[in-house]
Structure formats: C-alpha cells, structure tokens
Design a protein around this motif. Structure first.
Motif, PDB file in Angstrom:
ATOM      1  N   VAL A  85     -24.737 -23.151 -23.298  1.00  0.00           N
ATOM      2  CA  VAL A  85     -24.949 -22.387 -24.655  1.00  0.00           C
ATOM      3  C   VAL A  85     -25.858 -21.049 -24.500  1.00  0.00           C
ATOM      4  N   ARG A  86     -26.653 -21.161 -23.536  1.00  0.00           N
ATOM      5  CA  ARG A  86     -27.351 -20.093 -23.176  1.00  0.00           C
ATOM      6  C   ARG A  86     -26.634 -18.952 -22.681  1.00  0.00           C
ATOM      7  N   THR A  87     -25.542 -19.134 -21.767  1.00  0.00           N
ATOM      8  CA  THR A  87     -24.757 -18.422 -21.054  1.00  0.00           C
ATOM      9  C   THR A  87     -23.680 -17.810 -21.850  1.00  0.00           C
ATOM     10  N   THR A  88     -23.129 -18.790 -22.788  1.00  0.00           N
ATOM     11  CA  THR A  88     -22.356 -18.226 -23.603  1.00  0.00           C
ATOM     12  C   THR A  88     -22.640 -17.262 -24.717  1.00  0.00           C
ATOM     13  N   ALA A  89     -23.777 -17.682 -25.193  1.00  0.00           N
ATOM     14  CA  ALA A  89     -24.636 -16.710 -26.186  1.00  0.00           C
ATOM     15  C   ALA A  89     -24.794 -15.257 -25.716  1.00  0.00           C
ATOM     16  N   ALA A  90     -25.231 -15.245 -24.240  1.00  0.00           N
ATOM     17  CA  ALA A  90     -25.452 -14.096 -23.686  1.00  0.00           C
ATOM     18  C   ALA A  90     -24.045 -12.914 -23.788  1.00  0.00           C
TER      19      ALA A  90
ATOM     20  N   PHE B  33      -9.357 -17.885 -30.861  1.00  0.00           N
ATOM     21  CA  PHE B  33      -9.099 -18.916 -30.263  1.00  0.00           C
ATOM     22  C   PHE B  33      -8.976 -19.048 -28.801  1.00  0.00           C
ATOM     23  N   LEU B  34      -8.970 -17.665 -28.136  1.00  0.00           N
ATOM     24  CA  LEU B  34      -8.809 -17.582 -26.528  1.00  0.00           C
ATOM     25  C   LEU B  34     -10.205 -17.705 -26.106  1.00  0.00           C
ATOM     26  N   PHE B  35     -11.251 -17.187 -27.163  1.00  0.00           N
ATOM     27  CA  PHE B  35     -12.715 -16.954 -26.549  1.00  0.00           C
ATOM     28  C   PHE B  35     -13.227 -18.329 -26.324  1.00  0.00           C
ATOM     29  N   ILE B  36     -12.592 -19.558 -27.001  1.00  0.00           N
ATOM     30  CA  ILE B  36     -13.243 -21.012 -26.794  1.00  0.00           C
ATOM     31  C   ILE B  36     -13.103 -21.331 -25.311  1.00  0.00           C
ATOM     32  N   ALA B  37     -12.014 -20.753 -24.658  1.00  0.00           N
ATOM     33  CA  ALA B  37     -12.203 -21.091 -23.214  1.00  0.00           C
ATOM     34  C   ALA B  37     -13.470 -20.606 -22.293  1.00  0.00           C
ATOM     35  N   VAL B  38     -14.198 -19.645 -22.860  1.00  0.00           N
ATOM     36  CA  VAL B  38     -15.386 -19.513 -22.211  1.00  0.00           C
ATOM     37  C   VAL B  38     -16.418 -20.478 -22.131  1.00  0.00           C
ATOM     38  N   PRO B  39     -16.851 -21.051 -23.035  1.00  0.00           N
ATOM     39  CA  PRO B  39     -17.955 -21.935 -22.823  1.00  0.00           C
ATOM     40  C   PRO B  39     -17.310 -23.188 -22.110  1.00  0.00           C
ATOM     41  N   LEU B  40     -16.046 -23.663 -22.578  1.00  0.00           N
ATOM     42  CA  LEU B  40     -15.588 -24.655 -21.717  1.00  0.00           C
ATOM     43  C   LEU B  40     -15.442 -24.601 -20.311  1.00  0.00           C
ATOM     44  N   PHE B  41     -15.040 -23.357 -19.947  1.00  0.00           N
ATOM     45  CA  PHE B  41     -15.199 -23.405 -18.643  1.00  0.00           C
ATOM     46  C   PHE B  41     -16.410 -23.129 -17.909  1.00  0.00           C
ATOM     47  N   ILE B  42     -17.409 -22.731 -18.479  1.00  0.00           N
ATOM     48  CA  ILE B  42     -18.685 -22.601 -17.988  1.00  0.00           C
ATOM     49  C   ILE B  42     -19.095 -24.057 -18.260  1.00  0.00           C
TER      50      ILE B  42
ATOM     51  N   PHE C 205     -21.341 -13.703 -25.468  1.00  0.00           N
ATOM     52  CA  PHE C 205     -20.861 -13.131 -26.716  1.00  0.00           C
ATOM     53  C   PHE C 205     -21.590 -12.056 -27.368  1.00  0.00           C
ATOM     54  N   LEU C 206     -22.699 -11.854 -27.279  1.00  0.00           N
ATOM     55  CA  LEU C 206     -23.583 -10.498 -27.653  1.00  0.00           C
ATOM     56  C   LEU C 206     -22.956  -9.233 -26.725  1.00  0.00           C
ATOM     57  N   ILE C 207     -22.750  -9.271 -25.569  1.00  0.00           N
ATOM     58  CA  ILE C 207     -22.280  -8.397 -24.677  1.00  0.00           C
ATOM     59  C   ILE C 207     -20.800  -8.153 -25.159  1.00  0.00           C
ATOM     60  N   LEU C 208     -20.119  -8.953 -25.427  1.00  0.00           N
ATOM     61  CA  LEU C 208     -18.728  -8.603 -25.763  1.00  0.00           C
ATOM     62  C   LEU C 208     -18.609  -8.026 -27.116  1.00  0.00           C
ATOM     63  N   THR C 209     -19.573  -8.505 -28.179  1.00  0.00           N
ATOM     64  CA  THR C 209     -19.778  -8.067 -29.522  1.00  0.00           C
ATOM     65  C   THR C 209     -19.990  -6.560 -29.461  1.00  0.00           C
ATOM     66  N   GLY C 210     -20.898  -6.187 -28.847  1.00  0.00           N
ATOM     67  CA  GLY C 210     -21.534  -4.938 -28.734  1.00  0.00           C
ATOM     68  C   GLY C 210     -20.483  -4.081 -28.071  1.00  0.00           C
ATOM     69  N   GLY C 211     -19.781  -4.587 -27.082  1.00  0.00           N
ATOM     70  CA  GLY C 211     -18.733  -3.635 -26.276  1.00  0.00           C
ATOM     71  C   GLY C 211     -17.689  -3.432 -27.312  1.00  0.00           C
ATOM     72  N   VAL C 212     -17.299  -4.339 -28.118  1.00  0.00           N
ATOM     73  CA  VAL C 212     -16.113  -4.098 -28.800  1.00  0.00           C
ATOM     74  C   VAL C 212     -16.521  -2.791 -30.041  1.00  0.00           C
ATOM     75  N   ILE C 213     -17.566  -3.161 -30.506  1.00  0.00           N
ATOM     76  CA  ILE C 213     -17.975  -2.191 -31.517  1.00  0.00           C
ATOM     77  C   ILE C 213     -18.362  -0.838 -30.914  1.00  0.00           C
ATOM     78  N   LEU C 214     -18.746  -0.634 -29.699  1.00  0.00           N
ATOM     79  CA  LEU C 214     -18.760   0.597 -28.931  1.00  0.00           C
ATOM     80  C   LEU C 214     -17.637   1.277 -28.858  1.00  0.00           C
ATOM     81  N   SER C 215     -16.477   0.433 -28.141  1.00  0.00           N
ATOM     82  CA  SER C 215     -15.510   0.998 -27.888  1.00  0.00           C
ATOM     83  C   SER C 215     -14.596   1.323 -28.965  1.00  0.00           C
TER      84      SER C 215
END
Length: 434
Positions: free
Chosen positions: A281-286, A60-69, A288-298
């Motif tokens: 949409v373009r910025t949020t997708a980029a 739910f918190l991640f919804i704030a990212v595209p809305l603030f953008i 989201f990919l970084i966040l997903t990869g970072g969580v898996i790596l962490s």
C-alpha cells in the motif's frame, strides 16, 4: 506571458524545488496544477486534478502495479528469497567469485517474480552481503554487487517501471515485458562477468574460500524454491506471451500462485502477510502520486507547446539518431543525480518519447532503453536509491557502495550502447508474440 515561456518557467521552477529537497510527486503535481491555473484558470486546474485521478484510479492496467509489488513482498517476507540465493550459491561455488555470481543470479531470479528494485536490494542485502564479507569479499565489492544486481528486477519482467511506461505511453505492457527478457539476461551476464573480473584482483587464497562447503539447506527445500520461481515466471510471462492472460490478469494469477506456494510450504505467517500488504500500500500510493502529478504536468506542457518545440529542435539537429540517443542517455545520467527514477521517467516521457519516435525507434524499444537508464540512476550519486536502501539494511557506508558501483555502471552503459546500435535486441522477441 506566452504559453511556451510559461512552460519553460514552470519546468525550471520544478527542477529547482526538486534539487532543494521537495519529494518528486509533490513537485510534479504542484508544477502541473500551478501551470494550468496560470495558463487556463484555477477552475481548469481543479478539473484536471479530478479527471486525472479518475482516469488513473479506474485504469484497469494500473491494477497490475500493486499486485506485482505484492508478489515481491510475499516472496520477501515468506523467506523464499533465501532459498533462491542458497540454490544459486550451490550452483556457482566452483566459479571464481562464485558467491558474487550467485548473488547476481539470485537477484535475477528474484526479479523474475517481482518488479521492485527496492524490494530486491533490501532482500538480497540482508542475505548476501554478510555472507560475501564473511568469505573474503571487501564490503565495497559485496555491497556494490547487491545494489547493482537488484536493478535487474526492473528490467526482467514483471517490471513496475514498464507497467508505468506502458500505461502512460499506451504501449502494450505484455510486449514490453517480453522485450525485457533478452536485455535482462544480457545484463545479468555482464554483471556476473564484472564480479568475476574484480574477484581476480584478490589473492588466490581468498578465491579458495568461495569453494569451501558451506552449511547446506536440504536439497528438497532448494528444489521447491527453484520450481516455485520457475512456475510463477512461466505462468505469468508465458501466459502473457501466448496470449492467455493480459498483464493485469497475469499479476493476479501471479499473486495467487505465490500466496498458495508460500502457504503450502508453511512459509507465510499472518504477521508476514500483514507486513507485505502494508508495504504494498505504501509503495503503490507513492507511485500513484508521481504518476498523477506527471500526467497533469505533461498535459500542461502539451498546452504550452513546449513538447512540440523540443521535438522540432532535436529533429532539426544535424546529428545521427544514435548521437541523439547517446545525448539523451547523458541527460538521464544528470537527471538521476537530482531526482528519483519514477519522477525522472514521468517528467521526461512527454519530451523523450516523441523524439525517439521521430528518429525512427519503436515505443517498445524506448521503454527498455529508458528502464536501463533508470537502473543506472538507482546506482549513481548523490541520490542512488538502491545504495541508500542498502546502507540502511547492511550498515555499509554509502560512500563505500558508491565507490564500488562504477564497474557495474559501465556494464549497464555497455548495454545502452548495444541497444542503441542493435535495437533488435529488445524488439525481436515481442515480434514473435501471437
């Protein structure tokens, strides 16, 4: 291979592929998945992909990212940012370097309704740089002022990096937003003083040009812009501060407020709205990919115990907490030369956050500290994202911009030192929240 050794090898390989040009999102995701596959088997790696995508996609918190953008994109495409600049220009025209100071203040105002530094630099680059060059500023100082001032958008709330940090570290995003207010104001003052000091190097006749009366917009239009920005900021940040909204709810309210104001003022066309949605949409997708990869790596690094080893190593050093934080700041300056800011944040959080907690610093303080360091990374070569965006927008060569940003980098480093030795600068205001 021992898990710890595997963790070191994977991290080293990931840094190599980033240096040779692989996008950070793919590098993070690839390193995490390959590391998991070697450590626990391919099925576990695939399971982690599914789990992380589900966790992030349903957060739910991640919804704030595209809305603030989207808030910032609507402000940008509706032209309200031009009114903010005109108002700041009118209020500072009698100051030495007044046009440059108005650029700093307008960027801070724009940052108060968006969390995107890239949107800020693209907007103010189009508006302010031509005006500053026209009125006697060198292209180096004009472009450097805009590139630096645009970084204020990620420290003055709302802030996309602080949302990402809050989601990842499970820290209150509302408290992080409130914590960014005072450091954001301090850095705005530092940047304005930096412009004024540099402007005094020019002949007096050039400074007089700043005071010449320029073509004015109607005062009613400027007041509408000022009241709109103030209203949105108070609604979003004030609502979070007093506990009326969560950050996610506040982002939705903010988008609605910006949309209504733009429509009522007849500043938002269907084409502008379409462009704002597309860029969001373009910025949020980029991200989201970084966040997903970072969580898996962490998660992979936790399994290898590399995080524990680094924390133990730092905790065993015979150095003061302040010296450790200064060393971390130097590390971020080096990392900023080889990767983008979001990737740098997500990559280092599994190691840096436990270290700052271990030496006695609050996670809220750490979020502000890292955000200021991210600002510096957006200005310094060879990557300097803000600089290259500004080059595309204005045509000023990146080399000229890089040559002009160093006084602003010094101002940011001064804020880093103040935060290290006086952490209450970032923590006292969140402590007053209800």
């Amino acid at each position: 291979m021992e898990p710890l050794t595997l963790g070191i090898v994977v991290m080293a390989a990931m840094l190599v592929v980033v240096v040779i040009g692989m996008p950070i999102g793919y590098a993070l995701l690839g390193a995490g998945v390959i590391g998991y596959a070697v450590l626990s088997g391919p099925s576990q790696a695939l399971t982690q992909i599914g789990l992380v995508l589900w966790d992030n996609g349903t957060n739910f918190l991640f919804i704030a990212v595209p809305l603030f953008i989207l808030m910032g994109q609507i402000i940008f495409h509706s032209g309200l940012a031009e009114d903010i600049f005109a108002l700041a220009q009118r209020g500072t025209r009698r100051l030495p370097g007044g046009l440059g100071v108005s650029t700093i203040l307008a960027s801070a105002g724009f940052g108060a309704v968006t969390g995107s530094s890239v949107a800020a630099v693209a907007t103010m680059g189009n508006i302010a740089v031509p005006q500053m060059i026209k009125h006697g500023y060198s292209d180096k100082l004009a472009a450097a002022s805009v590139a630096s001032a645009a970084t204020l958008a990620i420290i003055i709330p709302p802030s996309i990096p602080l949302v990402i940090y809050g989601v990842w570290s499970e820290t209150s995003i509302g408290a992080l937003f409130i914590a960014g207010i005072v450091p954001g104001i301090v850095l705005t003052i530092f940047y304005a003083l930096t412009v004024m000091v540099q402007r005094r190097q020019y002949p007096p006749t050039s400074a007089i040009v700043d005071r010449l009366k320029q073509e004015d917009m109607p005062m009613s239009r400027l007041l509408v812009a000022a009241l709109s920005i103030a209203l949105i900021f108070l609604l979003v940040i004030g609502g979070i501060y007093v506990g009326i909204f969560t950050p996610t709810e506040a982002s939705g309210v903010g988008v609605l407020g910006v949309f209504v104001i733009s429509v009522v003022a007849r500043r938002l066309t269907a084409e502008a709205l379409r462009a704002a949605l597309k860029e969001t949409v373009r910025t949020t997708a980029a991200i989201f990919l970084i966040l997903t990869g970072g969580v898996i790596l962490s998660r992979f690094l936790v399994q290898t115990r590399l995080t524990d080893a680094v924390v133990s190593l730092v905790a065993g050093l015979d150095a003061s907490p302040q010296a450790i934080l200064i060393a971390l700041a130097l590390m971020y300056l080096l990392l900023g030369a080889i990767m983008d800011t979001f990737g740098m944040l997500i990559l280092t959080l599994p190691l840096v956050l436990p270290i700052t907690i271990a030496i006695g610093y609050d996670p809220i303080w750490t979020g502000i500290y890292l955000t200021v360091l991210m600002e510096i990374a957006m200005l310094t070569p060879p990557i300097g994202l803000n600089v290259f965006v500004l080059e595309r927008v204005t045509g000023v060569p990146a080399q000229r911009v890089f040559a002009g940003v160093w006084p602003f980098v010094a101002a940011s480093l001064l804020l880093v030192l103040i935060l290290i030795y006086f952490p209450a600068l970032a923590t006292w205001l969140p402590q007053t929240m209800q």
